[in-house]
Design an enzyme around this catalytic site. Sequence first.
Site, PDB file in Angstrom:
ATOM      1  N   GLY A 133      48.370  60.594 -29.966  1.00 38.02           N
ATOM      2  CA  GLY A 133      47.912  61.898 -30.440  1.00 38.02           C
ATOM      3  C   GLY A 133      48.732  62.419 -31.598  1.00 38.02           C
ATOM      4  N   CYS A 134      49.784  61.693 -31.975  1.00 41.00           N
ATOM      5  CA  CYS A 134      50.620  62.087 -33.108  1.00 41.00           C
ATOM      6  C   CYS A 134      50.269  61.212 -34.299  1.00 41.00           C
ATOM      7  CB  CYS A 134      52.105  61.900 -32.782  1.00 41.00           C
ATOM      8  SG  CYS A 134      52.740  63.041 -31.559  1.00 41.00           S
ATOM      9  N   GLN A 135      50.205  61.831 -35.454  1.00 38.12           N
ATOM     10  CA  GLN A 135      49.947  61.085 -36.685  1.00 38.12           C
ATOM     11  C   GLN A 135      51.153  60.202 -37.008  1.00 38.12           C
ATOM     12  OE1 GLN A 135      49.219  63.554 -40.078  1.00 38.12           O
ATOM     13  NE2 GLN A 135      48.889  61.837 -41.448  1.00 38.12           N
ATOM     14  N   SER A 136      52.336  60.725 -36.799  1.00 42.56           N
ATOM     15  CA  SER A 136      53.554  59.946 -37.020  1.00 42.56           C
ATOM     16  C   SER A 136      53.936  59.258 -35.715  1.00 42.56           C
ATOM     17  CB  SER A 136      54.680  60.853 -37.502  1.00 42.56           C
ATOM     18  OG  SER A 136      54.871  61.909 -36.603  1.00 42.56           O
TER      19      SER A 136
END
Length: 141
Positions: free
Chosen positions: A50-53
Amino acid sequence: MTINEAQDQIVEEFALYDDWMDKYNYLIELGSELGPLDNAFRNDKYLISGCQSRVWIAAEENEGAITFQADSDAIITKGLAALLIRVLSGHTAQEIHDADLYFIDRIGMSENLSPTRANGLVSMIKQMKLYALAYLSRKND
């Protein structure tokens, strides 16, 4: 220090800055002070979806208190993780599970993060609370 006392302290610290660029710089500084994450936790098992990074969060329970470790390849996200660790680490699973993390809204973080970073923040909180829930369920077995 209680979870709410830690949150109140963070709210006071961020209130010292009027400009959001200064707040971001402070957030980056907090992230840079985060201790290194053990390489044993730098794998998909600890990677937050769920995190872009890329963000890794690990938890360990010792004498009833959960300690979190985290790292990210993005400096803002690493700062967000540092704030969450500061608030939640060192508390019981029940305290973490029950915590209302109001500091995020009070420092204006919710409305000043990009949608992808905001999703990442929610995912980090969710994972930390899931760790607490897992420790709670083990305790109650």
